[in-house]
Design an enzyme around this catalytic site. Structure first.
Site, PDB file in Angstrom:
ATOM      1  N   ASP A 227      -6.606  10.116  16.698  1.00  0.00           N
ATOM      2  CA  ASP A 227      -5.291   9.814  17.883  1.00  0.00           C
ATOM      3  C   ASP A 227      -5.606   9.991  19.319  1.00  0.00           C
ATOM      4  O   ASP A 227      -7.139  10.745  19.349  1.00  0.00           O
ATOM      5  CB  ASP A 227      -4.196  11.171  17.998  1.00  0.00           C
ATOM      6  CG  ASP A 227      -4.947  12.476  18.632  1.00  0.00           C
ATOM      7  OD1 ASP A 227      -4.758  12.814  20.217  1.00  0.00           O
ATOM      8  OD2 ASP A 227      -4.966  13.519  17.575  1.00  0.00           O
ATOM      9  N   ASP A 229      -5.120  10.640  22.827  1.00  0.00           N
ATOM     10  CA  ASP A 229      -4.991  12.140  24.097  1.00  0.00           C
ATOM     11  C   ASP A 229      -4.082  11.987  25.101  1.00  0.00           C
ATOM     12  O   ASP A 229      -3.785  10.395  25.225  1.00  0.00           O
ATOM     13  CB  ASP A 229      -6.176  12.400  24.686  1.00  0.00           C
ATOM     14  CG  ASP A 229      -6.223  14.634  24.208  1.00  0.00           C
ATOM     15  OD1 ASP A 229      -5.148  14.630  22.988  1.00  0.00           O
ATOM     16  OD2 ASP A 229      -5.815  15.138  25.205  1.00  0.00           O
TER      17      ASP A 229
END
Length: 287
Positions: A227, A229
């Protein structure tokens, strides 16, 4: 306490003594979900006790790319340990006690760079500790100070980088900041981390790395970005469900990369860089 630990180590070693002509699993993988089926049906399970309690789970020893490899699930068999409750001291001690001297530590990370999106693999060369309250040393007495300027093994890092697969873009260096968890970062924290020039954020990389160094085991993290952040994108921020889903999506090529890294390891002993106690009188013998 140390005598009991030595006895436990000897018992564990005896249980794998008949596995092959070279039974010592000198190499280990500390991993999580998706790595539990890393071995075939001929794997052996070891119950290991340490002066620091039992590890996250029994250690599995099996053959990978023609060599004996130990596998320890960092979070337990059912992911029962949160990052801040993992028994790191017991985990590393247990691995050392059965003969392990080199460790690959695949892990999921958030990216602090917009151009390192999900599916990127990075092999960190630096670490920043932002955890708190975690037992991070075996040496509470004796005045032992371990060199940690370069927290990862350069030999293993080079091997992991060369193991790159086409499906996963590879970054050969990165700074990984390890946060306490189990919550994800706020947007302000994320922007602060990125502003320091750090590239990755993770919850489990410390104290694993320093405990490996104290026990004179080579250690390298192999980080899979799941992902961006929280400070790098709009929306609701990072969610656990999205992280697990992204990790699962890239699991097959990631496992291929780790297998290739295992195949690239030569030798069974700790490298010179990670041998840190020469000339130092330790308060106890390493397992």
């Amino acid at each position: 306490m140390w005598g009991e630990a030595a006895g436990a180590a000897a018992a564990a070693y005896a249980r794998i003594a008949g596995m092959s002509s070279d039974p010592r699993p000198a190499l280990a993988i500390i991993g999580g979900s998706g790595f539990y089926d890393f071995f075939g049906d001929d794997a052996t399970t070891l119950e290991v006790e340490t002066p620091y309690g039992v590890p996250s789970a029994p250690i599995t020893v099996g053959e990978v790319e023609g060599r004996q490899v130990a596998f320890l699930p960092r979070h337990g068999r059912k992911h029962e340990y949160s990052p801040h409750t993992v028994p790191y001291q017991a985990n590393m001690w247990a691995l050392r006690s059965i003969g392990v001297r080199r460790i690959f530590a695949p892990c999921a990370v958030g990216s602090l760079r917009a151009d390192w999106g999900p599916g990127t693999v990075a092999v960190p060369d630096q670490l920043v500790d932002r955890t708190s309250g975690r037992a991070q040393t075996y040496f509470d007495n004796g005045g032992i100070h371990v060199s940690f300027a370069d927290p990862y093994c350069d030999d293993l890092r080079s091997i992991a980088t060369r193991a790159a697969v086409p499906e996963l873009p590879m970054q050969s260096a990165a700074t990984m900041v390890v946060v306490q968890g189990p919550r994800f970062s706020t947007r302000a924290e994320s922007r602060w981390f990125a502003g320091q020039g750090w590239e990755l954020v993770n919850m489990t990389g410390y104290p694993e790395a320093v405990l490996a160094r104290e026990l004179e085991m080579c250690y390298a993290a192999i980080a899979l970005v799941t992902d961006l952040d929280a400070g790098l994108e709009a929306g609701e921020g990072v969610s656990a469900a999205a992280v697990f889903a992204e990790f699962e999506r890239n699991l097959v090529p990631f496992k291929t990369l780790v297998r290739r890294a295992v195949a690239g390891v030569e030798g069974t002993e700790t490298c010179e860089h990670c041998t840190v106690h020469a000339g130092v009188a330790l308060p106890f013998e390493l397992p």
